[in-house]
Design an enzyme around this catalytic site. Structure first.
Site, PDB file in Angstrom:
ATOM      1  N   PRO A   2     -23.113  15.904   3.999  1.00 13.70           N
ATOM      2  CA  PRO A   2     -23.132  14.702   2.946  1.00 13.70           C
ATOM      3  C   PRO A   2     -24.006  14.824   1.783  1.00 13.70           C
ATOM      4  O   PRO A   2     -25.036  15.086   1.797  1.00 13.70           O
ATOM      5  CB  PRO A   2     -23.637  13.475   4.103  1.00 13.70           C
ATOM      6  CG  PRO A   2     -23.802  14.245   5.526  1.00 13.70           C
ATOM      7  CD  PRO A   2     -23.627  15.862   5.188  1.00 13.70           C
ATOM      8  N   GLU A   3     -23.432  14.304   0.618  1.00  9.29           N
ATOM      9  CA  GLU A   3     -24.193  14.185  -0.573  1.00  9.29           C
ATOM     10  C   GLU A   3     -24.404  12.789  -0.862  1.00  9.29           C
ATOM     11  O   GLU A   3     -24.359  12.065   0.103  1.00  9.29           O
ATOM     12  CB  GLU A   3     -23.655  14.780  -1.663  1.00  9.29           C
ATOM     13  CG  GLU A   3     -23.026  16.158  -1.106  1.00  9.29           C
ATOM     14  CD  GLU A   3     -22.419  17.171  -2.418  1.00  9.29           C
ATOM     15  OE1 GLU A   3     -22.677  16.609  -3.644  1.00  9.29           O
ATOM     16  OE2 GLU A   3     -21.692  18.194  -2.096  1.00  9.29           O
ATOM     17  N   HIS A  94     -22.136  14.798  21.406  1.00  6.74           N
ATOM     18  CA  HIS A  94     -22.720  15.151  20.301  1.00  6.74           C
ATOM     19  C   HIS A  94     -23.867  14.041  19.877  1.00  6.74           C
ATOM     20  O   HIS A  94     -24.261  14.087  18.750  1.00  6.74           O
ATOM     21  CB  HIS A  94     -21.876  15.358  19.054  1.00  6.74           C
ATOM     22  CG  HIS A  94     -21.060  16.457  19.511  1.00  6.74           C
ATOM     23  ND1 HIS A  94     -21.461  17.793  19.630  1.00  6.74           N
ATOM     24  CD2 HIS A  94     -19.757  16.839  19.511  1.00  6.74           C
ATOM     25  CE1 HIS A  94     -20.435  18.481  19.982  1.00  6.74           C
ATOM     26  NE2 HIS A  94     -19.248  18.032  19.805  1.00  6.74           N
ATOM     27  N   ARG A 113     -24.106  19.913  14.613  1.00  8.04           N
ATOM     28  CA  ARG A 113     -24.584  21.116  14.199  1.00  8.04           C
ATOM     29  C   ARG A 113     -26.272  21.223  14.367  1.00  8.04           C
ATOM     30  O   ARG A 113     -26.933  21.902  14.531  1.00  8.04           O
ATOM     31  CB  ARG A 113     -24.553  21.529  12.661  1.00  8.04           C
ATOM     32  CG  ARG A 113     -23.174  21.943  12.339  1.00  8.04           C
ATOM     33  CD  ARG A 113     -22.518  23.081  12.490  1.00  8.04           C
ATOM     34  NE  ARG A 113     -23.496  24.369  12.287  1.00  8.04           N
ATOM     35  CZ  ARG A 113     -23.118  24.966  10.967  1.00  8.04           C
ATOM     36  NH1 ARG A 113     -22.288  24.509  10.207  1.00  8.04           N
ATOM     37  NH2 ARG A 113     -24.100  25.760  10.729  1.00  8.04           N
ATOM     38  N   ARG A 154     -36.158  25.829 -17.940  1.00  8.64           N
ATOM     39  CA  ARG A 154     -35.506  26.768 -16.573  1.00  8.64           C
ATOM     40  C   ARG A 154     -34.548  27.806 -16.825  1.00  8.64           C
ATOM     41  O   ARG A 154     -33.581  27.621 -17.573  1.00  8.64           O
ATOM     42  CB  ARG A 154     -34.665  25.327 -15.660  1.00  8.64           C
ATOM     43  CG  ARG A 154     -35.625  24.399 -15.387  1.00  8.64           C
ATOM     44  CD  ARG A 154     -36.354  24.570 -14.314  1.00  8.64           C
ATOM     45  NE  ARG A 154     -35.564  24.538 -12.789  1.00  8.64           N
ATOM     46  CZ  ARG A 154     -35.240  23.466 -12.222  1.00  8.64           C
ATOM     47  NH1 ARG A 154     -35.755  22.223 -12.336  1.00  8.64           N
ATOM     48  NH2 ARG A 154     -34.405  23.659 -11.102  1.00  8.64           N
TER      49      ARG A 154
END
Ligand code: ZN
Length: 276
Positions: A2-3, A94, A113, A154
């Site tokens: 998820p972002e 889960h 996970r 950078r």
């Protein structure tokens, strides 16, 4: 994983259930969720707390309590939240934690996970913690100039710099590939080398792709689902992510897949060329 758009979608879905509710009972089934702390002690700390607000910072959910304390939830790879009426949560191997609320709802935290984390913070501890780890919010007051300042000097590839949560918060592999495609920038550009026009394009693209993804309730890939079991639809609108070998929607050139900083990266070698 998820972002920002997926986490924001979860936040919007669970906020009406959690806000104003007291935690009547808390069960933490997986010690890994709260380690190094004892799950029973953490559960005991949470019982009796009342939720003031459910917020988000980058990819973190922040459950803020009336006491001033906060529970910081990071979904990582496969974490998700489900809500249901009391006693109506589906049996699920889960499920790692269950919150019983005093408004008649149950909330389950599910994680296949098991990389997700729950951390409890005392008042005044949360902001310094987040500030050390996260750059500005891309959908907040971030300007192109501020984005430029975050990238200045950078030497890292642009893709890697944008995945670094300290540059700006909330982007992951999907939305960086989409933003770079939209802004016509090669993922291996040196992050600090963008000129003013390029920064303007990138800034605009990041905000546009995130806004669109939030409107579509995120992308559904593998285990991500909304708290009511529904799915987001942003995956139907991808221009670059996961489309290696398919023709670029702008120019027809087959999209190319490379690995940047260990992450699969898809881009158009014609529209997103490196400067000569
Ligand atoms: Zn192209």
């Amino acid at each position: 994983m998820p972002e920002l758009p997926e986490v924001e979608t979860v936040r919007r879905a669970i906020a009406p259930v959690l806000e104003g509710a007291g935690l009547e009972h808390v069960e933490i089934r997986d010690p890994r969720l709260v380690r190094p702390f004892d799950p029973e002690i953490v559960a005991g700390e949470l019982v009796g707390e009342r939720v003031a607000e459910v917020g988000r910072r980058g990819k973190y959910l922040i459950v803020g309590f009336d006491s001033g304390r906060s529970l910081l939830i990071h979904l990582r790879m496969t974490g998700s939240l489900r809500t249901a009426e009391r006693g109506a949560l589906a049996d699920d191997p889960h499920t790692r934690a269950v919150l019983r609320l005093d408004n008649g709802s149950d909330v389950a935290y599910r994680d296949v996970r098991r990389f997700g984390t729950w951390e409890l913070f005392a008042q005044n501890e949360l902001q310094p913690y987040l500030k050390a780890r996260l750059g500005p919010e891309p959908l907040g007051s971030l300007s192109a100039a501020r984005l430029g300042a975050r990238l200045e000097g950078r030497r890292a590839p642009l893709k890697s710099a944008l995945l670094d949560q300290r540059t700006i918060a909330g982007l992951g592999n999907i939305y960086v590939d989409e933003a770079l495609w939209l802004s016509l920038l090669h993922p291996l550009r040196i992050a600090g080398s963008l000129d003013g026009d390029e920064l303007t394009r990138l800034h605009r693209a990041i905000r546009a792709v995130l806004r669109k993804a939030v409107a579509r309730q995120g992308s559904t890939l593998r285990d991500y689902a909304l708290p009511d079991g529904a799915y987001g639809t942003m995956q139907d609108a991808f221009h670059a992510y996961g489309r290696g070998g398919e023709p670029c929607e702008r120019c027809g050139t087959p999209l190319v897949r490379i690995v940047v900083g260990g992450r699969t990266t898809t881009f158009c070698p014609a529209c997103q060329a490196l400067p000569g």
